[in-house]
Design a protein around this motif. Structure first.
Motif, PDB file in Angstrom:
ATOM      1  N   UNK A  86      51.642  67.534  63.611  1.00 43.85           N
ATOM      2  CA  UNK A  86      51.815  66.820  62.341  1.00 43.85           C
ATOM      3  C   UNK A  86      50.633  65.890  62.073  1.00 43.85           C
ATOM      4  N   UNK A  87      50.122  65.286  63.131  1.00 38.70           N
ATOM      5  CA  UNK A  87      48.961  64.403  62.997  1.00 38.70           C
ATOM      6  C   UNK A  87      47.733  65.196  62.552  1.00 38.70           C
ATOM      7  N   UNK A  88      47.538  66.387  63.131  1.00 36.38           N
ATOM      8  CA  UNK A  88      46.414  67.255  62.754  1.00 36.38           C
ATOM      9  C   UNK A  88      46.566  67.734  61.311  1.00 36.38           C
ATOM     10  N   UNK A  89      47.778  68.090  60.933  1.00 38.57           N
ATOM     11  CA  UNK A  89      48.056  68.554  59.573  1.00 38.57           C
ATOM     12  C   UNK A  89      47.749  67.458  58.553  1.00 38.57           C
ATOM     13  N   UNK A  90      48.166  66.234  58.849  1.00 42.40           N
ATOM     14  CA  UNK A  90      47.913  65.108  57.950  1.00 42.40           C
ATOM     15  C   UNK A  90      46.420  64.844  57.813  1.00 42.40           C
ATOM     16  N   UNK A  91      45.688  64.856  58.931  1.00 44.81           N
ATOM     17  CA  UNK A  91      44.244  64.613  58.898  1.00 44.81           C
ATOM     18  C   UNK A  91      43.527  65.731  58.134  1.00 44.81           C
ATOM     19  N   UNK A  92      43.992  66.966  58.285  1.00 39.13           N
ATOM     20  CA  UNK A  92      43.382  68.100  57.596  1.00 39.13           C
ATOM     21  C   UNK A  92      43.570  67.997  56.087  1.00 39.13           C
ATOM     22  N   UNK A  93      44.749  67.594  55.646  1.00 36.43           N
ATOM     23  CA  UNK A  93      45.009  67.427  54.214  1.00 36.43           C
ATOM     24  C   UNK A  93      44.117  66.340  53.618  1.00 36.43           C
ATOM     25  N   UNK A  94      43.938  65.246  54.348  1.00 29.23           N
ATOM     26  CA  UNK A  94      43.079  64.157  53.860  1.00 29.23           C
ATOM     27  C   UNK A  94      41.635  64.610  53.731  1.00 29.23           C
ATOM     28  N   UNK A  95      41.179  65.414  54.685  1.00 26.25           N
ATOM     29  CA  UNK A  95      39.796  65.888  54.661  1.00 26.25           C
ATOM     30  C   UNK A  95      39.588  66.918  53.557  1.00 26.25           C
ATOM     31  N   UNK A  96      40.507  67.862  53.438  1.00 22.79           N
ATOM     32  CA  UNK A  96      40.368  68.938  52.450  1.00 22.79           C
ATOM     33  C   UNK A  96      40.406  68.406  51.015  1.00 22.79           C
ATOM     34  N   UNK A  97      41.233  67.395  50.780  1.00 19.96           N
ATOM     35  CA  UNK A  97      41.423  66.893  49.415  1.00 19.96           C
ATOM     36  C   UNK A  97      40.842  65.495  49.231  1.00 19.96           C
ATOM     37  N   UNK A  98      39.802  65.190  49.999  1.00 23.06           N
ATOM     38  CA  UNK A  98      39.167  63.872  49.889  1.00 23.06           C
ATOM     39  C   UNK A  98      38.544  63.674  48.504  1.00 23.06           C
ATOM     40  N   UNK A  99      38.002  64.759  47.914  1.00 22.56           N
ATOM     41  CA  UNK A  99      37.406  64.648  46.580  1.00 22.56           C
ATOM     42  C   UNK A  99      38.472  64.351  45.529  1.00 22.56           C
ATOM     43  N   UNK A 100      39.657  64.932  45.688  1.00 19.85           N
ATOM     44  CA  UNK A 100      40.750  64.668  44.755  1.00 19.85           C
ATOM     45  C   UNK A 100      41.229  63.230  44.880  1.00 19.85           C
ATOM     46  N   UNK A 101      41.230  62.720  46.095  1.00 19.76           N
ATOM     47  CA  UNK A 101      41.655  61.340  46.337  1.00 19.76           C
ATOM     48  C   UNK A 101      40.738  60.352  45.639  1.00 19.76           C
ATOM     49  N   UNK A 102      39.463  60.697  45.532  1.00 21.19           N
ATOM     50  CA  UNK A 102      38.473  59.781  44.958  1.00 21.19           C
ATOM     51  C   UNK A 102      38.485  59.764  43.433  1.00 21.19           C
ATOM     52  N   UNK A 103      39.141  60.736  42.819  1.00 21.73           N
ATOM     53  CA  UNK A 103      39.201  60.758  41.353  1.00 21.73           C
ATOM     54  C   UNK A 103      40.042  59.586  40.862  1.00 21.73           C
ATOM     55  N   UNK A 104      39.452  58.808  39.968  1.00 25.36           N
ATOM     56  CA  UNK A 104      40.143  57.639  39.428  1.00 25.36           C
ATOM     57  C   UNK A 104      40.630  57.961  38.014  1.00 25.36           C
ATOM     58  N   UNK A 105      41.928  58.081  37.865  1.00 22.66           N
ATOM     59  CA  UNK A 105      42.500  58.345  36.545  1.00 22.66           C
ATOM     60  C   UNK A 105      42.745  57.013  35.838  1.00 22.66           C
ATOM     61  N   UNK A 106      42.077  56.784  34.690  1.00 20.75           N
ATOM     62  CA  UNK A 106      42.235  55.499  33.987  1.00 20.75           C
ATOM     63  C   UNK A 106      43.687  55.231  33.609  1.00 20.75           C
ATOM     64  N   UNK A 107      44.060  53.979  33.682  1.00 28.75           N
ATOM     65  CA  UNK A 107      45.435  53.593  33.329  1.00 28.75           C
ATOM     66  C   UNK A 107      45.732  53.921  31.878  1.00 28.75           C
ATOM     67  N   UNK A 108      44.724  53.741  31.012  1.00 30.60           N
ATOM     68  CA  UNK A 108      44.965  53.997  29.598  1.00 30.60           C
ATOM     69  C   UNK A 108      45.237  55.475  29.329  1.00 30.60           C
ATOM     70  N   UNK A 109      44.719  56.362  30.188  1.00 32.09           N
ATOM     71  CA  UNK A 109      44.962  57.792  30.005  1.00 32.09           C
ATOM     72  C   UNK A 109      46.384  58.157  30.411  1.00 32.09           C
ATOM     73  N   UNK A 110      46.881  57.548  31.488  1.00 30.71           N
ATOM     74  CA  UNK A 110      48.205  57.865  31.990  1.00 30.71           C
ATOM     75  C   UNK A 110      49.312  57.183  31.189  1.00 30.71           C
ATOM     76  N   UNK A 111      49.055  55.937  30.768  1.00 30.20           N
ATOM     77  CA  UNK A 111      50.063  55.163  30.038  1.00 30.20           C
ATOM     78  C   UNK A 111      49.424  54.486  28.821  1.00 30.20           C
ATOM     79  N   UNK A 112      49.002  55.255  27.841  1.00 29.50           N
ATOM     80  CA  UNK A 112      48.289  54.672  26.692  1.00 29.50           C
ATOM     81  C   UNK A 112      49.133  53.705  25.870  1.00 29.50           C
TER      82      UNK A 112
END
Length: 229
Positions: A86-112
């Motif tokens: 489970x620890x390896x699986x969690x670390x793998x998900x963080x590494x694979x989707x690190x670019x998605x994690x860094x995407x900053x969705x503006x608050x005004x876009x989500x809740x205008x």
């Protein structure tokens, strides 16, 4: 087979059945034509948080979240292996989707409708959102569709600047679902009985993938059955 019948073997098979079921559920949640990067980020990292919580529960020998595993006898040795996986699986998900994690969705876009306009630095967005928050027709659209309302034609026409920014974050495909649909459509079209179809030049593939439904009655009425008349 002898190993699978041991106590540890049964525990590992049961654990794998449970964890693959969870992964299949996650995969289904990422599929669909209306899924966006916003949905993908919420589902993937929500699942990762769930995995981290599962590690804590299993360490405490609480298997309630694992349907098949809780029916088995789990030794300390197998417990250590499962927690490590489970620890390896969690670390793998963080590494694979690190670019998605860094995407900053503006608050005004989500809740205008709820965002504080003074927090928006871009004056063009601020001006359009001030009008948007008082636009009753668009309010109804956002209440029903959420952030997907940015993809509506009405929103694009009325608020072009903020809409352009929102579309850049909502348009990209979050998964390979749409590409897989295309491959499946090609596989269905290119069979022996349809070997004369041209999926690239005549648009047969486009017809297969489009959501538009042809008006059969209208097409038939324009077709002359007897060419000699």
């Amino acid at each position: 087979m002898k190993y699978l019948l041991t106590i540890d073997g049964k525990a590992f098979v049961s654990y794998l059945a449970d964890i693959f079921e969870k992964l299949n559920i996650l995969d289904k949640q990422l599929q669909g034509t209306n899924k966006t990067l916003v949905d993908a980020k919420a589902k993937i990292f929500g699942f990762n948080t769930h995995i981290e919580l599962c590690q804590e529960h299993i360490n405490n020998k609480n298997f309630e979240q694992f349907h098949w595993l809780q029916k088995c006898e789990v030794t300390d040795t197998s417990l250590l292996v499962i927690v490590n996986h489970l620890n390896i699986l969690s670390a793998d998900l963080k590494e694979r989707f690190s670019d998605l994690k860094q995407i900053d969705f503006p608050t005004w876009m989500m809740q205008p409708m709820l965002v504080d306009l003074s927090d928006i630095s871009n004056m063009q967005y601020q001006e359009e959102l001030a009008e948007l928050q008082n636009d009753e027709s668009v309010k109804t659209s956002f209440n029903k569709k959420g952030a997907m309302a940015w993809l509506c034609e009405e929103t694009e026409i009325k608020y072009p600047n903020s809409n352009k920014c929102a579309r850049k974050l909502l348009r990209p495909f979050p998964s390979s679902f749409l590409a897989e649909c295309g491959f499946s459509a090609v596989n269905d079209l290119l069979v022996k009985k349809r070997n004369r179809l041209d999926i690239t030049q005549r648009g047969d593939l486009r017809l297969k993938l489009t959501k538009l439904e042809p008006n059969i009655k209208s097409l038939c009425s324009k077709h002359q059955a007897q060419g000699c008349h």
